[in-house]
Design a protein around this motif. Sequence first.
Motif, short mmCIF file in Angstrom:
data_model
loop_
_atom_site.label_atom_id
_atom_site.label_comp_id
_atom_site.label_asym_id
_atom_site.label_seq_id
_atom_site.Cartn_x
_atom_site.Cartn_y
_atom_site.Cartn_z
N UNK A 1 0.80 -1.22 0.00
CA UNK A 1 0.00 0.00 0.00
C UNK A 1 0.84 1.27 0.00
N UNK A 2 2.18 1.16 0.12
CA UNK A 2 3.01 2.36 0.15
C UNK A 2 3.00 3.05 -1.21
N UNK A 3 3.07 4.39 -1.17
CA UNK A 3 2.97 5.17 -2.40
C UNK A 3 3.91 6.38 -2.33
N UNK A 4 4.23 6.91 -3.51
CA UNK A 4 5.11 8.08 -3.63
C UNK A 4 4.40 9.13 -4.48
N UNK B 1 12.86 29.27 -11.61
CA UNK B 1 13.43 27.95 -11.36
C UNK B 1 12.30 27.04 -10.87
N UNK B 2 12.38 25.76 -11.20
CA UNK B 2 11.36 24.78 -10.83
C UNK B 2 11.89 23.91 -9.69
N UNK B 3 11.17 23.90 -8.59
CA UNK B 3 11.54 23.11 -7.41
C UNK B 3 10.60 21.92 -7.33
N UNK B 4 11.16 20.71 -7.26
CA UNK B 4 10.35 19.49 -7.17
C UNK B 4 10.46 18.90 -5.77
N UNK B 5 9.30 18.54 -5.21
CA UNK B 5 9.22 17.95 -3.88
C UNK B 5 8.70 16.52 -4.02
N UNK B 6 9.40 15.55 -3.44
CA UNK B 6 9.02 14.14 -3.47
C UNK B 6 8.67 13.70 -2.05
N UNK B 7 7.47 13.10 -1.90
CA UNK B 7 6.99 12.68 -0.59
C UNK B 7 6.48 11.24 -0.66
N UNK B 8 6.53 10.53 0.45
CA UNK B 8 6.05 9.15 0.53
C UNK B 8 5.07 9.02 1.69
N UNK B 9 4.19 8.00 1.56
CA UNK B 9 3.21 7.74 2.61
C UNK B 9 2.82 6.28 2.63
N UNK B 10 2.07 5.91 3.65
CA UNK B 10 1.67 4.52 3.81
C UNK B 10 0.64 4.10 2.77
N UNK B 11 -0.20 5.03 2.32
CA UNK B 11 -1.23 4.75 1.32
C UNK B 11 -1.30 5.90 0.33
N UNK B 12 -1.86 5.67 -0.87
CA UNK B 12 -2.02 6.78 -1.80
C UNK B 12 -2.86 7.92 -1.24
N UNK B 13 -3.88 7.60 -0.44
CA UNK B 13 -4.67 8.65 0.18
C UNK B 13 -3.86 9.50 1.13
N UNK B 14 -2.99 8.84 1.92
CA UNK B 14 -2.13 9.59 2.83
C UNK B 14 -1.15 10.48 2.07
N UNK B 15 -0.64 9.99 0.95
CA UNK B 15 0.28 10.81 0.14
C UNK B 15 -0.44 12.03 -0.41
N UNK B 16 -1.68 11.86 -0.86
CA UNK B 16 -2.44 13.01 -1.35
C UNK B 16 -2.66 14.06 -0.28
N UNK B 17 -3.00 13.62 0.92
CA UNK B 17 -3.18 14.58 2.03
C UNK B 17 -1.87 15.27 2.38
#
Length: 441
Positions: A263-266, A313-329
Amino acid sequence: MNVDETVKVVTKTTSDLVTIGWQAGVGAIIGIAIAFVAVAILSFMGKRRLLYREIVDFGRRPAYAVGTMAGAFLGTQIALTGLRQTKDDSTTMAIIERGVTIALIFAVTWLVVAFAKAIESTVVKGVQASENQGRANRVTTQSQIIRRVAEAIIIIAGLVSAIMTFPTVQFAMGSLLASAGLASVIAGMAARSMLGNVFAGLQLATTDAIRVDDIVVVDDEQGTIEEITLTYVVMRTWDERRLILPSTHFTENPFANWTRGGSQSTGTFTLDLDWRVPIAALRAELARLVAASTVWDGRQATLDVSDAVGDHVTVRVVLTGATPGAVGDLKSYVREELVTWLQREAPYALPRTRVEVEQVEVTQDLSAEQVARAAEEIVAKQKAGAEDTIETVVDDSSSTTTEVEGETTAHGLGARRAVRLGRAMGRSLLHRARRGGLGPR
C-alpha cells in the motif's frame, strides 16, 4: 352424493385437519424450544470462539425457522400415519404433507446459506486481525467468491429438492437428464456473456489480480475496490461514486493496481519560483513540516531544483506515505505550508516577471520646421566630412602600407554609408514636415 354424505365428508376432513394442525403445532413449539436452546448454547460458546458467535449472528432466524418446520413436519407425519391406518388418504392430506416438506427444505437451505456466511465472516475477521494487510485483502476476496459460489450451489440444490417432491416431476426428470447435453449447449450459447463473467470472477479470485480495498485506476478513473462478485466488480471513486464493471473488464483490459505489491505510495509536486529563492532554507522548512506530520511514513521527503530556464526555477518535492490517500493529504499540506512560508519569510522568492524600461530624457520639444532645418544641417556636415576624408585618403595613398590603405578605405566606406544614412533621415524629416504643413515646400 347426497347431503348427508357431503356433511360426513366435510366433518371428517375438518376433523383430520384439526388433528394434523394441533399435532403440527405441538411439533413446531417443541422445535422452536430446541432451536432456542441450541442458540443459547452457541451464544455461550461464542464468548470464546468467533465461529460460534458468527453462527448465532447469521443463523438465529434460520435456526428458528428450521426448528419450527422440522417440528411441524414430524407432527404432520405422525398425524398422517394415524390417518393412513384408518385408510383415509385424501388429496388434501397429500397437499399438506408436500407443502410442509417443501417449507422444511427451504428452511434448511436458508440455514445452510447462513452457515456459509458465518464461515466466511469468521475467516475474514480472523485474517484482518493480522498485520499483513495484503494477505487480509487477498483472503477476503477469495472468501467472498467461494461463499457466493457455495450459495449458488446450495440454493440450486434446494430448489431441485423442492421440485423433486412432485411425482410427475420425478418421472420427467429422466427425460430431462437425457436431453441435458443439448440443453446445456443451448443454455451456454444463450448465457455466454453471463458465463464469461462468472469464469472471469473466479479467475480474479484465484489469480489475486485485484482484492477488496485495492486502489486501482481503470479507464482514467481512480477508486477503491469495494466488492467483487461472480459477475461484476464494484469500484468506489474518490467522489463517492460507485462504478459497476463486469468481471471480464478486468481480465480483458489493462488496469493499474497501486496496492498490488503493497500500500506504500510516492507522490511529487513542483513549485515555480524566482531565481533568488533560498533553496537551503526551503529544504529545512520541508524537513520540519514532514517531521510534524502524522501521515508521513519516514521513507522519503526531498526537495531539489529540477529545472532552471527562463525567468524562474522549478523546485520538485518528493513525498512518501503509507497509502495513496495519505500521500495526497501530505502533498496538499506541504504545498500549502511552503507557500505560506514563502509569503512570510521570503516574498522575494515568489515568481515574478521582469521588464526593463529604457528612459529617454527630452529637454526640448522641437517644432516640425526646426526638425527639418536640423536634418538639412546634419546632412550637409556629413557630406563635407566624407569629402574631406576621401581627399585625405588620395593624398596619403602613395606613402602608406597596405594595412593602412585597407583601414582608410574602410573608413571611407563607413563615411559614405553615414552620408547615405543622413540623406535618408533628412528626406524622411522633410517629408514629415511638409505633410504637417510646416517648412518649405
